[in-house]
Design an enzyme around this catalytic site. Sequence first.
Site, short mmCIF file in Angstrom:
data_model
loop_
_atom_site.label_atom_id
_atom_site.label_comp_id
_atom_site.label_asym_id
_atom_site.label_seq_id
_atom_site.Cartn_x
_atom_site.Cartn_y
_atom_site.Cartn_z
N CYS A 105 -0.44 56.35 63.75
CA CYS A 105 -0.34 56.89 65.07
C CYS A 105 -1.51 56.90 65.96
O CYS A 105 -2.56 56.78 65.22
CB CYS A 105 0.33 58.31 65.01
SG CYS A 105 1.09 58.91 66.48
N ASP B 4 3.96 68.89 61.54
CA ASP B 4 2.60 68.95 61.82
C ASP B 4 1.87 70.37 61.68
O ASP B 4 2.75 71.28 61.96
CB ASP B 4 2.39 68.10 63.16
CG ASP B 4 1.14 67.70 63.23
OD1 ASP B 4 0.36 67.85 62.49
OD2 ASP B 4 0.94 66.99 64.48
#
Length: 229
Positions: A24, A146
Amino acid sequence: MNCSGCSSTPSLYSRTMPITAKICGLSTPETVDAAIGGGASHLGFNFFPPSPRAVSFDTVAGLAARVPPHVTRVGVYVDPDDELLERSIAAGQLDAVQLHRVTPDRAAAVRARFARKLWAVVAVKSRTDLDQARGYAGAADCILYDARTPDDAALPGGMGVRFDWTLLEGFRHPLPWALSGGLDASNVGEAIHRTGATLVDVSSGVETAPGVKDAGLIAAFLKEVASAF
Protein backbone atom coordinates in the site's frame (compact mmCIF):
# COMPACT_ATOMS: atom_id res chain seq x y z
CA MET A 1 -18.61 -9.15 -5.86
CA ASN A 2 -16.08 -10.67 -3.55
CA CYS A 3 -12.74 -9.74 -2.08
CA SER A 4 -10.23 -11.89 -3.91
CA GLY A 5 -7.54 -13.08 -1.55
CA CYS A 6 -9.28 -12.05 1.65
CA SER A 7 -9.42 -14.46 4.55
CA SER A 8 -12.69 -16.23 5.22
CA THR A 9 -12.20 -18.61 8.12
CA PRO A 10 -9.05 -18.21 10.24
CA SER A 11 -7.03 -21.25 11.20
CA LEU A 12 -3.87 -21.53 13.25
CA TYR A 13 -3.11 -24.99 11.93
CA SER A 14 -3.93 -25.37 8.25
CA ARG A 15 -3.98 -23.58 4.90
CA THR A 16 -6.50 -24.17 2.15
CA MET A 17 -5.66 -21.19 -0.08
CA PRO A 18 -2.55 -19.18 -0.96
CA ILE A 19 -1.59 -16.19 1.15
CA THR A 20 -1.64 -12.93 -0.76
CA ALA A 21 -0.37 -9.45 -0.01
CA LYS A 22 -1.20 -5.83 -0.71
CA ILE A 23 1.63 -3.32 -0.88
CA CYS A 24 0.00 0.00 0.00
CA GLY A 25 1.01 3.59 -0.60
CA LEU A 26 3.02 3.02 -3.76
CA SER A 27 4.12 6.11 -5.65
CA THR A 28 7.03 5.25 -7.97
CA PRO A 29 7.49 2.98 -10.98
CA GLU A 30 10.39 1.18 -9.30
CA THR A 31 8.39 0.15 -6.25
CA VAL A 32 5.33 -0.77 -8.29
CA ASP A 33 7.57 -3.05 -10.37
CA ALA A 34 9.13 -4.51 -7.20
CA ALA A 35 5.69 -5.30 -5.77
CA ILE A 36 4.51 -6.94 -8.97
CA GLY A 37 7.77 -8.82 -9.43
CA GLY A 38 7.65 -10.09 -5.85
CA GLY A 39 4.18 -11.53 -6.29
CA ALA A 40 1.91 -8.94 -4.64
CA SER A 41 -1.73 -9.62 -5.45
CA HIS A 42 -2.91 -6.09 -4.65
CA LEU A 43 -1.35 -2.63 -5.03
CA GLY A 44 -2.63 0.31 -2.98
CA PHE A 45 -2.63 3.94 -4.15
CA ASN A 46 -3.30 6.63 -1.56
CA PHE A 47 -5.64 9.56 -2.23
CA PHE A 48 -5.63 11.19 1.22
CA PRO A 49 -3.78 14.53 0.76
CA PRO A 50 -2.28 14.79 4.30
CA SER A 51 -0.51 11.46 3.80
CA PRO A 52 3.12 11.43 2.62
CA ARG A 53 2.03 8.57 0.34
CA ALA A 54 -0.66 10.51 -1.52
CA VAL A 55 -0.44 10.45 -5.31
CA SER A 56 -1.81 12.77 -7.98
CA PHE A 57 -4.17 11.66 -10.72
CA ASP A 58 -1.40 12.00 -13.31
CA THR A 59 1.01 9.94 -11.21
CA VAL A 60 -1.45 7.13 -10.55
CA ALA A 61 -2.37 6.97 -14.24
CA GLY A 62 1.25 6.28 -15.11
CA LEU A 63 1.64 3.72 -12.33
CA ALA A 64 -1.59 1.93 -13.16
CA ALA A 65 -0.43 1.44 -16.75
CA ARG A 66 2.36 -0.78 -15.40
CA VAL A 67 0.01 -3.11 -13.52
CA PRO A 68 -0.96 -6.39 -15.21
CA PRO A 69 -4.61 -7.47 -15.18
CA HIS A 70 -4.15 -10.19 -12.56
CA VAL A 71 -3.04 -7.65 -9.93
CA THR A 72 -5.80 -5.72 -8.15
CA ARG A 73 -5.50 -1.91 -8.03
CA VAL A 74 -6.93 -0.49 -4.80
CA GLY A 75 -7.60 3.18 -4.04
CA VAL A 76 -7.14 4.18 -0.40
CA TYR A 77 -9.32 6.99 1.00
CA VAL A 78 -10.39 8.71 4.18
CA ASP A 79 -14.09 9.68 4.03
CA PRO A 80 -13.86 10.76 0.35
CA ASP A 81 -16.43 12.71 -1.61
CA ASP A 82 -17.85 11.37 -4.86
CA GLU A 83 -15.81 13.69 -7.06
CA LEU A 84 -12.52 12.41 -5.66
CA LEU A 85 -13.69 8.83 -6.04
CA GLU A 86 -14.83 9.33 -9.61
CA ARG A 87 -11.64 11.06 -10.78
CA SER A 88 -9.23 8.72 -8.99
CA ILE A 89 -11.03 5.54 -10.05
CA ALA A 90 -10.83 6.67 -13.66
CA ALA A 91 -7.20 7.80 -13.46
CA GLY A 92 -5.97 4.70 -11.65
CA GLN A 93 -8.19 2.17 -13.42
CA LEU A 94 -9.05 1.02 -9.91
CA ASP A 95 -10.63 -2.34 -9.18
CA ALA A 96 -11.41 -1.67 -5.51
CA VAL A 97 -11.72 1.14 -2.98
CA GLN A 98 -10.56 1.01 0.63
CA LEU A 99 -12.45 3.39 2.89
CA HIS A 100 -11.32 4.66 6.28
CA ARG A 101 -13.69 6.46 8.63
CA VAL A 102 -16.95 5.87 6.77
CA THR A 103 -20.26 4.58 8.05
CA PRO A 104 -21.81 1.39 6.67
CA ASP A 105 -24.45 3.49 4.90
CA ARG A 106 -21.79 5.54 3.14
CA ALA A 107 -19.84 2.41 2.25
CA ALA A 108 -22.96 0.86 0.71
CA ALA A 109 -23.65 4.01 -1.29
CA VAL A 110 -20.11 4.12 -2.68
CA ARG A 111 -20.21 0.43 -3.54
CA ALA A 112 -23.51 0.82 -5.38
CA ARG A 113 -22.58 3.99 -7.27
CA PHE A 114 -19.10 3.04 -8.41
CA ALA A 115 -19.52 -0.74 -8.80
CA ARG A 116 -16.13 -1.51 -7.31
CA LYS A 117 -15.16 -4.00 -4.63
CA LEU A 118 -15.27 -2.17 -1.33
CA TRP A 119 -12.95 -2.67 1.62
CA ALA A 120 -14.15 -1.16 4.89
CA VAL A 121 -11.42 -0.47 7.44
CA VAL A 122 -12.13 -1.38 11.05
CA ALA A 123 -9.68 0.21 13.48
CA VAL A 124 -8.85 -2.17 16.32
CA LYS A 125 -7.51 -1.61 19.81
CA SER A 126 -9.88 -3.73 21.92
CA ARG A 127 -12.13 -6.72 21.30
CA THR A 128 -15.21 -4.51 21.23
CA ASP A 129 -13.80 -2.66 18.22
CA LEU A 130 -14.23 -5.84 16.17
CA ASP A 131 -17.99 -5.58 16.58
CA GLN A 132 -17.97 -2.68 14.09
CA ALA A 133 -17.30 -5.20 11.34
CA ARG A 134 -20.81 -6.62 11.60
CA GLY A 135 -22.30 -3.31 10.51
CA TYR A 136 -20.65 -3.65 7.09
CA ALA A 137 -22.32 -6.94 6.19
CA GLY A 138 -24.11 -6.22 2.92
CA ALA A 139 -22.33 -2.86 2.56
CA ALA A 140 -18.76 -4.03 1.85
CA ASP A 141 -16.94 -6.93 0.25
CA CYS A 142 -14.05 -7.14 2.69
CA ILE A 143 -13.06 -5.93 6.14
CA LEU A 144 -9.51 -4.68 6.66
CA TYR A 145 -8.57 -4.89 10.32
CA ASP A 146 -6.01 -2.19 11.09
CA ALA A 147 -4.56 -0.87 14.32
CA ARG A 148 -6.38 2.06 15.86
CA THR A 149 -4.15 5.14 15.85
CA PRO A 150 -4.30 7.81 18.57
CA ASP A 151 -7.29 10.13 18.35
CA ASP A 152 -5.04 13.10 17.56
CA ALA A 153 -3.01 11.27 14.89
CA ALA A 154 -2.81 12.96 11.50
CA LEU A 155 -3.33 9.66 9.67
CA PRO A 156 -5.75 6.79 10.32
CA GLY A 157 -3.21 4.17 9.24
CA GLY A 158 0.23 3.59 7.80
CA MET A 159 1.96 4.55 11.03
CA GLY A 160 3.54 1.23 11.92
CA VAL A 161 1.15 0.57 14.80
CA ARG A 162 -0.01 -3.00 15.41
CA PHE A 163 -2.83 -4.38 17.51
CA ASP A 164 -3.04 -7.50 19.64
CA TRP A 165 -3.61 -10.29 17.13
CA THR A 166 -5.08 -12.55 19.80
CA LEU A 167 -8.18 -10.32 19.73
CA LEU A 168 -9.14 -12.10 16.49
CA GLU A 169 -9.16 -15.54 18.10
CA GLY A 170 -12.64 -17.02 18.03
CA PHE A 171 -14.18 -13.96 16.38
CA ARG A 172 -16.90 -14.77 13.84
CA HIS A 173 -16.04 -12.58 10.86
CA PRO A 174 -19.11 -11.28 9.02
CA LEU A 175 -17.17 -10.84 5.76
CA PRO A 176 -13.94 -11.92 4.13
CA TRP A 177 -11.12 -10.04 5.82
CA ALA A 178 -7.51 -8.90 5.63
CA LEU A 179 -4.91 -7.96 8.23
CA SER A 180 -2.95 -4.73 8.50
CA GLY A 181 -1.16 -2.72 11.15
CA GLY A 182 2.55 -2.70 11.94
CA LEU A 183 3.46 -5.58 9.67
CA ASP A 184 6.94 -6.02 8.22
CA ALA A 185 9.21 -8.81 7.06
CA SER A 186 10.19 -9.67 10.63
CA ASN A 187 6.68 -10.35 11.91
CA VAL A 188 4.37 -11.07 8.98
CA GLY A 189 4.97 -14.82 9.16
CA GLU A 190 3.99 -14.87 12.82
CA ALA A 191 0.97 -12.69 12.09
CA ILE A 192 -0.24 -15.07 9.41
CA HIS A 193 0.16 -18.15 11.58
CA ARG A 194 -1.40 -16.52 14.64
CA THR A 195 -4.45 -15.06 12.91
CA GLY A 196 -5.06 -17.27 9.88
CA ALA A 197 -5.02 -14.23 7.58
CA THR A 198 -4.79 -15.07 3.89
CA LEU A 199 -4.37 -11.45 2.80
CA VAL A 200 -1.95 -9.11 4.56
CA ASP A 201 -1.47 -5.40 3.96
CA VAL A 202 1.72 -3.39 4.48
CA SER A 203 2.76 0.23 4.04
CA SER A 204 5.23 1.70 6.54
CA GLY A 205 6.80 -1.73 7.07
CA VAL A 206 8.43 -1.54 3.63
CA GLU A 207 9.65 2.05 3.92
CA THR A 208 12.95 3.73 4.81
CA ALA A 209 11.10 6.95 5.72
CA PRO A 210 7.42 7.96 5.73
CA GLY A 211 6.21 7.63 2.17
CA VAL A 212 9.53 6.32 0.83
CA LYS A 213 9.07 2.71 -0.25
CA ASP A 214 12.12 0.49 -0.67
CA ALA A 215 12.24 -2.19 -3.36
CA GLY A 216 14.43 -4.44 -1.22
CA LEU A 217 12.08 -4.25 1.76
CA ILE A 218 9.12 -4.99 -0.50
CA ALA A 219 10.88 -8.07 -1.87
CA ALA A 220 11.78 -9.26 1.63
CA PHE A 221 8.21 -8.82 2.87
CA LEU A 222 6.72 -10.72 -0.04
CA LYS A 223 9.27 -13.50 0.37
CA GLU A 224 8.17 -13.96 3.98
CA VAL A 225 4.53 -14.01 2.93
CA ALA A 226 5.25 -16.72 0.38
CA SER A 227 7.23 -18.69 2.95
CA ALA A 228 4.32 -18.61 5.39
CA PHE A 229 2.20 -20.58 2.93
